[in-house]
Design an enzyme around this catalytic site. Structure first.
Site, PDB file in Angstrom:
ATOM      1  CG  LEU A 160      -1.862  -1.194   1.364  1.00 14.52           C
ATOM      2  CD1 LEU A 160      -2.795  -1.005   2.566  1.00 14.52           C
ATOM      3  CD2 LEU A 160      -2.679  -1.446   0.103  1.00 14.52           C
ATOM      4  CG  HIS A 161       1.202   3.345  -3.333  1.00 16.59           C
ATOM      5  ND1 HIS A 161       0.121   4.078  -3.775  1.00 16.59           N
ATOM      6  CD2 HIS A 161       1.372   2.356  -4.239  1.00 16.59           C
ATOM      7  CE1 HIS A 161      -0.326   3.570  -4.911  1.00 16.59           C
ATOM      8  NE2 HIS A 161       0.405   2.510  -5.203  1.00 16.59           N
TER       9      HIS A 161
ATOM     10  CG  HIS B  70      -3.051   1.245  -2.378  1.00 15.63           C
ATOM     11  ND1 HIS B  70      -1.706   1.038  -2.525  1.00 15.63           N
ATOM     12  CD2 HIS B  70      -3.659   0.510  -3.349  1.00 15.63           C
ATOM     13  CE1 HIS B  70      -1.498   0.209  -3.540  1.00 15.63           C
ATOM     14  NE2 HIS B  70      -2.654  -0.124  -4.056  1.00 15.63           N
TER      15      HIS B  70
ATOM     16  CD  GLN C  19      -7.473  -2.627 -12.126  1.00 15.52           C
ATOM     17  OE1 GLN C  19      -6.749  -3.591 -12.273  1.00 15.52           O
ATOM     18  NE2 GLN C  19      -7.404  -1.858 -11.045  1.00 15.52           N
TER      19      GLN C  19
HETATM   20  O1  PAF Z   1      -5.461  -2.656  -9.148  1.00 17.38           O
HETATM   21  C1  PAF Z   1      -5.133  -3.665  -8.475  1.00 17.38           C
HETATM   22  O2  PAF Z   1      -4.415  -3.566  -7.470  1.00 17.38           O
HETATM   23  C2  PAF Z   1      -5.624  -5.029  -8.893  1.00 17.38           C
HETATM   24  O3  PAF Z   1      -5.692  -5.134 -10.284  1.00 17.38           O
HETATM   25  C3  PAF Z   1      -6.968  -5.416  -8.247  1.00 17.38           C
HETATM   26  C4  PAF Z   1      -8.086  -4.488  -8.695  1.00 17.38           C
HETATM   27  C5  PAF Z   1      -6.847  -5.378  -6.735  1.00 17.38           C
HETATM   28  C6  PAF Z   1      -7.348  -6.843  -8.654  1.00 17.38           C
HETATM   29  O4  PAF Z   1      -6.400  -7.771  -8.250  1.00 17.38           O
END
Ligand code: PAF
Length: 256
Positions: free
Chosen positions: A30-31, A34, A150
């Site tokens: 985590l950074h 996040h 994504q």
């Molecule tokens: O963005 C991410 O860290 C990953 O692609 C996720 C959404 C947690 C799925 O593993």
């Protein structure tokens, strides 16, 4: 802060805790990016859940998976500091009881940009995110705009399968010099770290794609893609300026 490791236990917890739930899915390491997702979740929900699972099905490159940073103790501190109520921390067997024989696959947007250079990547991402949404049943789930492709694919999946969750996009968090925060930045050598902020500077200011490509190549970056699509200028580059000398891929994007 509760830590739950199996889908069955999380489902039981959720049945007993039906307040509004904000969910931040992560692969750990985590950074501040996040933390921004967690802050948004904390401000707008009664409960906050964080998942930490380095999802092997989204890594097309085994080395990339092996090298993915793991910082469990630090992640716990960050979770506590940001008021996380529950961490979901499953292992592969518990979250893939089917051993990845059932796969969510998208046939259009997922085939370009990151999908073109990382075959199968988005199948893995969409499959794990669907599993997580089904287990955690959050009201809102938070995703960073840094992984813009994504984010749009997850939005598309949620609409396509009528999943009752609101997907909340969160703006890219940058270092003081403009470098987009990423768990992968730790791999940059001192020299790499010095020139990496140029990626943002160039895609933000170049008059057009060709100019941006030339400026990036002149700095020694190898371009994976640089395209304008979905109202964004999106880039992925490779650099060898890493601590180990192994090639590192970095992505970024700006609104156009
Ligand atoms: O963005 C991410 O860290 C990953 O692609 C996720 C959404 C947690 C799925 O593993």
């Amino acid at each position: 802060m509760k830590i739950i490791t199996t889908p069955a236990d999380f489902i039981a917890w959720r049945n007993e805790n039906q307040q509004s739930l904000g969910f931040v899915p992560t692969m750990g390491a985590l950074h501040l990016g996040h933390e921004e997702l967690l802050k948004n979740a904390r401000a707008n929900n009664e409960l906050v859940a964080l998942s930490i699972f380095v999802n092997p099905t989204q890594f097309n490159d085994k080395k990339d998976l092996q090298n993915y940073p793991k910082t469990w103790e630090q992640d716990l501190e960050i979770a506590k500091k940001n008021g996380v109520d529950v961490i979901f921390y499953p292992d592969f067997e518990s979250i893939y009881p089917d051993n990845y024989s059932y796969i969510i696959s998208e046939n259009d947007k997922s085939k370009v940009l990151c999908g073109a250079s990382r075959p199968g990547h988005f199948d893995g991402v969409l499959t794990i995110v669907l599993k997580l949404l089904n287990i955690l049943k959050p009201n809102r789930a938070y995703f960073g705009e840094k992984d813009f492709q994504q984010l749009s694919l997850i939005r598309g999946m949620v609409a396509a399968f009528f999943i009752p969750v609101e997907i909340i996009p969160v703006a890219i968090v940058r270092e003081f010099d403009g470098l987009a925060l990423s768990s992968r930045n730790v791999h940059l050598s001192d020299e790499g770290r010095k020139i990496a902020p140029k990626i943002y500077e160039i895609i933000k200011s170049a008059k057009n794609i060709d100019e941006a490509k030339k400026q990036l190549e002149d700095l020694g970056f190898k371009i994976d893609y640089l395209e304008e699509i979905w109202g964004r200028r999106l880039v992925a580059i490779f650099t060898n300026l890493t601590k180990t000398g192994n090639e590192l891929r970095l992505i970024d994007n700006v609104e156009i």
